[in-house]
Design a protein around this motif. Sequence first.
Motif, PDB file in Angstrom:
ATOM      1  N   THR A 282       0.868  -1.172   0.000  1.00 53.75           N
ATOM      2  CA  THR A 282       0.000   0.000   0.000  1.00 53.75           C
ATOM      3  C   THR A 282       0.903   1.220   0.000  1.00 53.75           C
ATOM      4  O   THR A 282       1.825   1.322   0.819  1.00 53.75           O
ATOM      5  CB  THR A 282      -0.922   0.018   1.247  1.00 53.75           C
ATOM      6  N   LEU A 283       0.668   2.139  -0.950  1.00 51.91           N
ATOM      7  CA  LEU A 283       1.485   3.352  -1.100  1.00 51.91           C
ATOM      8  C   LEU A 283       0.601   4.585  -1.120  1.00 51.91           C
ATOM      9  O   LEU A 283      -0.475   4.576  -1.720  1.00 51.91           O
ATOM     10  CB  LEU A 283       2.254   3.331  -2.427  1.00 51.91           C
ATOM     11  N   HIS A 284       1.081   5.646  -0.501  1.00 57.87           N
ATOM     12  CA  HIS A 284       0.460   6.966  -0.601  1.00 57.87           C
ATOM     13  C   HIS A 284       1.596   7.980  -0.518  1.00 57.87           C
ATOM     14  O   HIS A 284       2.100   8.251   0.583  1.00 57.87           O
ATOM     15  CB  HIS A 284      -0.554   7.194   0.515  1.00 57.87           C
ATOM     16  N   GLY A 285       2.014   8.486  -1.652  1.00 57.77           N
ATOM     17  CA  GLY A 285       3.172   9.387  -1.660  1.00 57.77           C
ATOM     18  C   GLY A 285       4.388   8.647  -1.153  1.00 57.77           C
ATOM     19  O   GLY A 285       4.734   7.575  -1.640  1.00 57.77           O
ATOM     20  N   ASP A 286       5.031   9.180  -0.138  1.00 57.24           N
ATOM     21  CA  ASP A 286       6.208   8.544   0.452  1.00 57.24           C
ATOM     22  C   ASP A 286       5.848   7.510   1.520  1.00 57.24           C
ATOM     23  O   ASP A 286       6.712   6.781   1.994  1.00 57.24           O
ATOM     24  CB  ASP A 286       7.130   9.601   1.069  1.00 57.24           C
ATOM     25  N   LEU A 287       4.580   7.450   1.915  1.00 52.21           N
ATOM     26  CA  LEU A 287       4.145   6.530   2.961  1.00 52.21           C
ATOM     27  C   LEU A 287       3.892   5.153   2.360  1.00 52.21           C
ATOM     28  O   LEU A 287       3.433   5.045   1.226  1.00 52.21           O
ATOM     29  CB  LEU A 287       2.869   7.052   3.617  1.00 52.21           C
TER      30      LEU A 287
END
Length: 188
Positions: free
Chosen positions: A43-48
Amino acid sequence: MLLLLTILQSFFSTMEQKTLQSDLTVTIAEQVSQPLSYTGKLTLHGDLFLLNMMDMEAAYDGSTLYVYNTGTDELMLSTPSEEELLEANPMRYAKALQKVCNITERQSKDGLHTYITFTPKDQSLGVQRFVLRLKHVVKADVTTLYPESIEMKEGNKTTTLQFRNPQYITAKTQFILNKPNAFINDLR
């Protein structure tokens, strides 16, 4: 070149604004041995990011890197270096490569896939080639870009990340690992 920059910026903008969730297969192939493959969920969200693969879970919430080993029931907390974050998040790595690579783009014959190849201007970087394959999905005249695969060539080793069933989700995701019964190894 303008189309390439538009596609890249659109994709990276989507990755900053939306949460991508995908099953993942990582294959590591070296010229002298049989390829090794690992499956997991990313799971990715930007750098997270959140990664669950084999007996390990990892998460990055923007300041702390959480790594949990199910075999030892240990949760390690650390403040990652930029290099560690680049190794852990393939999209962050791709964004960083934009600054130090020649970038070319090729469309599939059906126009539904774009292959973006990053070739370092300085071969001492370690990576000789990084290829990002994107799929174009059109719904109601809106095109959304999904990652299909990433291939990284470094020396005699080729690492391939295959995204299976990628989707942008709206559910709120916590990019931390909470393991209250685990042994906590806090290195921050």
